[in-house]
Design an enzyme around this catalytic site. Structure first.
Site, PDB file in Angstrom:
ATOM      1  N   LYS A  72       0.743  -1.232  -0.139  1.00 19.26           N
ATOM      2  CA  LYS A  72      -0.011   0.093   0.148  1.00 19.26           C
ATOM      3  C   LYS A  72       0.811   1.289   0.215  1.00 19.26           C
ATOM      4  CE  LYS A  72      -4.003  -1.797   2.386  1.00 19.26           C
ATOM      5  NZ  LYS A  72      -4.981  -1.549   3.472  1.00 19.26           N
ATOM      6  N   ASN A  93      -4.763   1.672  -1.549  1.00 14.73           N
ATOM      7  CA  ASN A  93      -5.351   0.326  -1.623  1.00 14.73           C
ATOM      8  C   ASN A  93      -6.015   0.109  -2.826  1.00 14.73           C
ATOM      9  OD1 ASN A  93      -7.670   1.686  -0.937  1.00 14.73           O
ATOM     10  ND2 ASN A  93      -8.374   0.026   0.195  1.00 14.73           N
ATOM     11  N   ASP A 108     -10.116   2.403   2.130  1.00 17.63           N
ATOM     12  CA  ASP A 108     -10.520   2.074   3.262  1.00 17.63           C
ATOM     13  C   ASP A 108     -11.406   2.869   4.178  1.00 17.63           C
ATOM     14  OD1 ASP A 108      -8.953  -0.435   3.655  1.00 17.63           O
ATOM     15  OD2 ASP A 108      -7.221   0.361   3.978  1.00 17.63           O
ATOM     16  N   GLY A 131      -7.075   2.579  18.189  1.00 14.58           N
ATOM     17  CA  GLY A 131      -6.279   2.061  17.214  1.00 14.58           C
ATOM     18  C   GLY A 131      -5.610   3.174  16.457  1.00 14.58           C
ATOM     19  N   ALA A 132      -4.129   2.917  15.690  1.00 16.58           N
ATOM     20  CA  ALA A 132      -3.794   3.936  14.944  1.00 16.58           C
ATOM     21  C   ALA A 132      -2.861   3.290  13.914  1.00 16.58           C
ATOM     22  CB  ALA A 132      -2.750   4.603  15.956  1.00 16.58           C
ATOM     23  N   GLY A 133      -3.324   2.186  13.444  1.00 20.03           N
ATOM     24  CA  GLY A 133      -2.820   1.427  12.446  1.00 20.03           C
ATOM     25  C   GLY A 133      -3.437   1.863  10.955  1.00 20.03           C
ATOM     26  N   GLY A 134      -3.209   1.195  10.175  1.00 16.79           N
ATOM     27  CA  GLY A 134      -3.727   1.358   8.817  1.00 16.79           C
ATOM     28  C   GLY A 134      -5.438   1.912   8.720  1.00 16.79           C
ATOM     29  N   ALA A 135      -6.025   0.863   9.214  1.00 18.27           N
ATOM     30  CA  ALA A 135      -7.554   1.165   9.285  1.00 18.27           C
ATOM     31  C   ALA A 135      -7.747   2.724   9.943  1.00 18.27           C
ATOM     32  CB  ALA A 135      -8.264   0.030   9.643  1.00 18.27           C
ATOM     33  N   GLY A 249     -18.107  -4.303  10.649  1.00 16.17           N
ATOM     34  CA  GLY A 249     -17.229  -4.127   9.654  1.00 16.17           C
ATOM     35  C   GLY A 249     -17.602  -4.634   8.059  1.00 16.17           C
TER      36      GLY A 249
END
Ligand code: NDP
Length: 283
Positions: A72, A93, A108, A131-135, A249
């Site tokens: 990505k 993506n 996303d 959270g602080a990741g890609g999503a 989701g």
């Protein structure tokens, strides 16, 4: 632009490891229901072959393609243009072939936003994201771009959390704060919506639940989860018990497909067909 017939171009060229891939089954179901002969195939591309694969897609005049991690970010310099939110998020993506130019987008967060907007208008709302990741990154940026009032990030690693907060503040001008994830975390007053964008709730995390005081969820909140496997997470069940509206989701995934197909083909496909295809895989 004439629409290439993928079936005649690609049949027999390579094997297609599509078995059980939810995105493949969902997008193919949408194409079939729309009566097109366009195909969506899944190929496994190694990091060292990414550039050749992108050149191949260009050479074959593909309508576009999706990418998953770790491609990505590394794909970005290989493209001709990057869309606004993909550029802020720092990841692509979905690549769209516009008259021979490859444009990088990120669906996303856009998929999440569309699913969220069906239930509540994010403008002026305070939204807390675990959270602080890609999503989480993609969701926070898209919510900020449609003028959420405030984004609160709660993440296990404070460094990653602060990095996302600074990105949102500096790139969109929307208020953003980091809160450390203390044990039995209580949602502060004034929060309109909560999003779990961590991996907690996935099958392989069996037994792990969000470290959250579920009694801090109130009936006027909207509670969302990005987890698709299983979609009926513990968080959503606890939220529903307290009268909150919930969003699973699957909506995010379905709308990613809807948006990607619109980019590639201009078609408005049937989201219900796509959701049904996903639910059939889950049995
Ligand atoms: P990343 O690996 O980029 O980020 C994972 C996040 O989860 C990080 O914030 C990480 O915290 C946190 N985390 C993981 N384990 C724990 C734990 N035990 N306790 C607390 N925090 C934890 O993953 P992605 O952002 O790419 O994906 C997150 C989820 O979103 C996945 O389940 C994925 O399947 C789902 N997803 C769903 C989509 C949909 O369409 N429905 C689309 C995209 C993703 P830390 O930073 O501290 O490591």
């Amino acid at each position: 632009m004439s629409k290439p017939n993928f079936l005649s171009q690609l049949t027999g060229c390579f094997s297609i490891p599509a078995d059980g891939n939810p995105t493949v089954l969902m997008v193919e179901a949408a194409y079939n229901a729309a009566g097109t002969n366009i195909r969506y195939v899944n190929t496994e591309v190694t990091a060292e072959n990414l550039s050749a694969a992108v050149a191949g897609a260009r050479a074959m005049n593909w309508l576009g393609f999706n990418l998953s991690a770790p491609h990505k970010v590394t794909v970005m310099p290989m493209l001709d243009e990057i869309g606004q939110s993909a550029s802020i998020i720092g990841a692509v993506n979905c690549v769209v072939n516009k008259s021979g130019k490859l444009i990088g987008e990120n669906t996303d967060g856009k998929g999440f936003l569309q699913s969220f907007t069906e239930v509540v208008d994010p403008a002026g709302k305070t939204i807390l994201i675990f959270g602080a990741g890609g999503a989480a990154r993609a969701i926070a940026v898209e919510l900020a771009l449609v003028k959420a009032k405030k984004i609160i990030i709660v993440n296990r690693s404070s460094e990653r959390g602060m990095d996302l907060v600074n990105n949102v503040k500096n790139q969109t001008g929307v208020q953003a704060h980091f809160l450390p994830w203390e044990s039995n975390f209580s949602i502060p007053e004034g929060v309109d919506a909560v999003v779990n964008a961590t991996t907690i709730g996935m099958d392989q995390y069996e037994g792990k639940v969000l470290d959250l005081n579920f009694d801090s969820i109130t009936s006027n909140m909207v509670v969302c989860d990005v987890i698709i496997n299983p979609p009926n997470t513990d968080l959503l069940a606890q939220a529903a018990k307290r009268g909150a509206k919930t969003i699973d989701g699957l909506g995010m995934l379905v709308y990613q497909g809807v948006i990607g197909i619109k980019y590639w083909t201009g078609l408005d496909v049937d989201k219900d067909v796509m959701r049904k295809a996903l639910q059939e895989i889950k049995g």
